[in-house]
Design a protein around this motif. Structure first.
Motif, short mmCIF file in Angstrom:
data_model
loop_
_atom_site.label_atom_id
_atom_site.label_comp_id
_atom_site.label_asym_id
_atom_site.label_seq_id
_atom_site.Cartn_x
_atom_site.Cartn_y
_atom_site.Cartn_z
N ILE A 260 19.52 43.99 31.13
CA ILE A 260 19.96 45.28 31.69
C ILE A 260 21.37 45.61 31.22
O ILE A 260 21.67 46.75 30.83
N LEU A 261 22.26 44.60 31.26
CA LEU A 261 23.63 44.82 30.82
C LEU A 261 23.68 45.17 29.33
O LEU A 261 24.45 46.05 28.91
N PHE A 262 22.83 44.49 28.54
CA PHE A 262 22.79 44.78 27.11
C PHE A 262 22.30 46.21 26.87
O PHE A 262 22.83 46.95 26.03
N PHE A 263 21.26 46.61 27.61
CA PHE A 263 20.70 47.95 27.47
C PHE A 263 21.75 49.02 27.82
O PHE A 263 21.90 50.01 27.11
N ARG A 264 22.49 48.79 28.91
CA ARG A 264 23.51 49.76 29.31
C ARG A 264 24.65 49.81 28.30
O ARG A 264 25.21 50.88 28.04
N ARG A 265 25.01 48.66 27.73
CA ARG A 265 26.07 48.65 26.73
C ARG A 265 25.68 49.45 25.50
O ARG A 265 26.47 50.19 24.91
N GLU A 266 24.40 49.32 25.12
CA GLU A 266 23.92 50.09 23.97
C GLU A 266 23.94 51.58 24.27
O GLU A 266 24.24 52.40 23.40
N GLN A 267 23.59 51.93 25.49
CA GLN A 267 23.62 53.35 25.87
C GLN A 267 25.05 53.90 25.80
O GLN A 267 25.27 55.02 25.31
N ARG A 268 26.02 53.12 26.36
CA ARG A 268 27.41 53.59 26.31
C ARG A 268 27.90 53.73 24.86
O ARG A 268 28.64 54.65 24.52
N ARG A 269 27.49 52.79 24.01
CA ARG A 269 27.90 52.84 22.61
C ARG A 269 27.38 54.10 21.95
O ARG A 269 28.07 54.76 21.16
N THR A 270 26.14 54.46 22.28
CA THR A 270 25.54 55.66 21.69
C THR A 270 26.29 56.91 22.14
O THR A 270 26.54 57.83 21.35
N ARG A 271 26.68 56.95 23.45
CA ARG A 271 27.34 58.14 23.98
C ARG A 271 28.75 58.31 23.44
O ARG A 271 29.28 59.42 23.41
N THR A 272 29.40 57.22 23.09
CA THR A 272 30.80 57.30 22.68
C THR A 272 30.99 57.43 21.17
O THR A 272 32.12 57.33 20.68
N LEU A 273 29.91 57.62 20.47
CA LEU A 273 30.07 57.82 19.02
C LEU A 273 30.87 59.10 18.75
O LEU A 273 30.62 60.16 19.35
N SER A 274 31.84 59.02 17.90
CA SER A 274 32.72 60.15 17.64
C SER A 274 32.12 61.17 16.66
O SER A 274 32.67 62.26 16.48
N PHE A 275 30.99 60.83 16.03
CA PHE A 275 30.36 61.78 15.11
C PHE A 275 28.96 62.07 15.60
O PHE A 275 28.40 61.32 16.38
N ARG A 276 28.43 63.17 15.13
CA ARG A 276 27.10 63.57 15.57
C ARG A 276 26.06 62.70 14.89
O ARG A 276 26.01 62.64 13.66
#
Length: 501
Positions: A260-276
């Motif tokens: 669950i923690l890994f899944f949430r970390r991946e989600q946060r990483r996706t949201r914080t990408l600085s490019f489209r």
């Protein structure tokens, strides 16, 4: 002058003068006087020869403190130490016999020590004597509890309060053989303070199943003892399956949390990408999320499988099945109890009974008629899948007017359903992870072991276990919602379970 008096008269006068000047003695008990705290005692002292002490001064002291003073034919205790106020008395009806004993009431630990009795007269020299007073307190009946598991056995704790002085402690097995305690601790060792004693004993399955803890007061020559029985299944050798189950359970939970923690970390990483992100990145992320969700579902299935109790373990609980019925006198006025006392449901608008002393007022709750003070007991309850409820056991003496939390601190050992999730109402509220809905619930109580086990009776899935120590009487407990209903299976009509392991 002597010639006029005569020799015989002179001898008589000398004899009277000698009798008046012969010194007297005070005889007191030489051995220490032992008395139990809270009772009364007499510090015995006697004049030899017997003299009437009405015109004498009798002074009792303890160190520099005045305990009791008698002179000029009356008690004069204006300067008496405050500790002895209204607690001392001489025996006026025994003054003519030379009895100077002192009665001391409501004896306290601080009264222990040496007391001096001094008797003074105008004609004779004063005399004194010492009496020693020892005070003791017989402590409470000891309680024995299982405190922890060891590598190859268990540790027992024997506790008792209100002792003075420190008592002797003796452990014995079921055959009366003395056992060596591992450690002992004594609290409140300040002088003249009641003492709490804790004694620990490590035992293994080879030590037997019955143990007694005896505490004794050498001063009072009295003892108190308690016998504690350890079920065979409590020893690690006979309950190794429980350790394996817990190891797998906690390992799986840790793995799920990690995923669950890994899944949430991946989600946060996706949201914080600085490019489209590109379409390809989206597709890859969606695929990865799908795989993680599938893995999480697989782990949930695995958790459900290892949570199941074995057929043997479940049958052992069913072997202790009892008939549980509902106590109509404890039911909330808005609960309707069936004539067989095996079903309860909410029925708003009923006439309020005149006697509300034993009824639940703030909750739609009811207790079982059966009262447990020992032994093992099992019963099954059918609930509505969608509605709210709480089930388990409660102390017979719980507060029935307010709405305290349904946790062990307030005398409740229950699980509950809020309409969406299932919860274990422990000291810290815990969510019970389930995919399906509960309908048949089994409740197992081992009073002597302080254990409550609640399971899904339809699938043999273990839901939650409470461990601790019961005090007093406990009863089955049922709490419903406004449109809820519960039904109790009797011991002769328990549903059969699947034979799969």
């Amino acid at each position: 002058m002597f010639g006029r008096v005569g020799p015989w008269a002179l001898i008589l006068l000398l004899g009277i003068h000698s009798a008046l000047t012969v010194p007297f003695q005070i005889s007191c008990l030489q051995l220490p006087i032992v008395v139990e705290a809270g009772t009364s005692t007499v510090l015995e002292c006697q004049l030899i020869p017997k003299l009437n002490i009405k015109e004498m001064e009798v002074r009792w002291t303890k160190g520099n403190a005045l305990v009791h003073l008698y002179r000029f034919g009356q008690d004069e205790n204006a300067e008496q130490d405050a500790r002895f106020k209204d607690r001392t008395q001489l025996f006026a009806n025994e003054f003519q016999n030379g009895n100077v004993s002192l009665k001391l009431t409501k004896v306290e630990l601080k009264d222990e020590g040496e007391y001096k009795c001094l008797v003074d007269t105008p004609e004779r020299e004063y005399q004194d004597a010492i009496v020693t007073l020892n005070v003791a307190s017989l402590g409470e009946m000891p309680s024995v509890n299982l405190v922890k598991y060891l590598g190859n056995g268990i540790q027992l704790l024997c506790e008792s309060d209100s002792w003075y002085p420190t008592p002797t402690v003796e452990w014995k097995d079921g055959e009366g053989k003395a056992l060596a305690e591992q450690s002992q601790s004594v609290t409140d060792q300040n002088p003249k303070t009641l003492i709490m004693v804790k004694s620990y004993l490590d035992v293994t399955s080879g030590s037997g199943n019955s143990f007694s803890c005896r505490l004794g007061s050498e001063r009072l020559n009295r003892t108190v003892s308690t016998v504690f029985s350890v079920p065979v299944e409590f020893y690690p050798r006979t309950s190794g399956w429980l350790y394996a189950f817990l190891l797998i359970l906690f390992g799986t939970i840790a793995l799920i949390i990690g995923l669950i923690l890994f899944f949430r970390r991946e989600q946060r990483r996706t949201r914080t990408l600085s490019f489209r992100p590109t379409t390809k990145v989206y597709q890859e992320a969606e695929t990865r999320n799908t795989l993680l969700e599938m893995e999480l579902d697989a782990k949930q299935v695995e958790l459900d499988q290892i949570r199941h109790l074995s057929i043997t373990a479940f049958q052992r609980m069913k072997d202790n099945a009892v008939d549980v019925t509902l106590d109509d006198d404890s039911a909330n006025p808005n609960l309707e109890i069936s004539s067989e006392h095996t079903m309860a449901r909410c029925a708003q608008g009923r006439e309020i009974p005149t006697d509300m002393s034993r009824r639940f007022v703030s909750r739609l709750s009811v207790l079982g008629k059966e009262e447990f003070t020992g032994g093992r007991h099992f019963w099954m309850v059918e609930v509505d899948k969608q509605l709210r409820w709480d089930l388990g056991v409660a102390r017979e003496s719980v507060d029935r007017e307010g709405k305290p939390a349904l946790n062990p601190e307030n005398g409740y050992w229950t699980i509950g359903h809020d309409g969406q999730k299932y919860w274990a109402n422990d000291t810290s509220r815990l969510e019970i992870s389930l995919k399906g809905k509960l309908q048949m619930i089994g409740i197992y109580v081992n009073y002597d072991a302080g254990q409550v086990v609640i399971c899904d009776a339809a699938t043999r899935a273990h839901l939650h276990s409470f461990t601790g120590c019961f005090e007093g009487t406990i009863c089955p407990f049922f709490n419903l919602s406004e449109s809820g209903k519960v039904s109790i299976f009797q011991s002769t009509s328990l549903p059969k379970q699947p034979n799969s392991a």
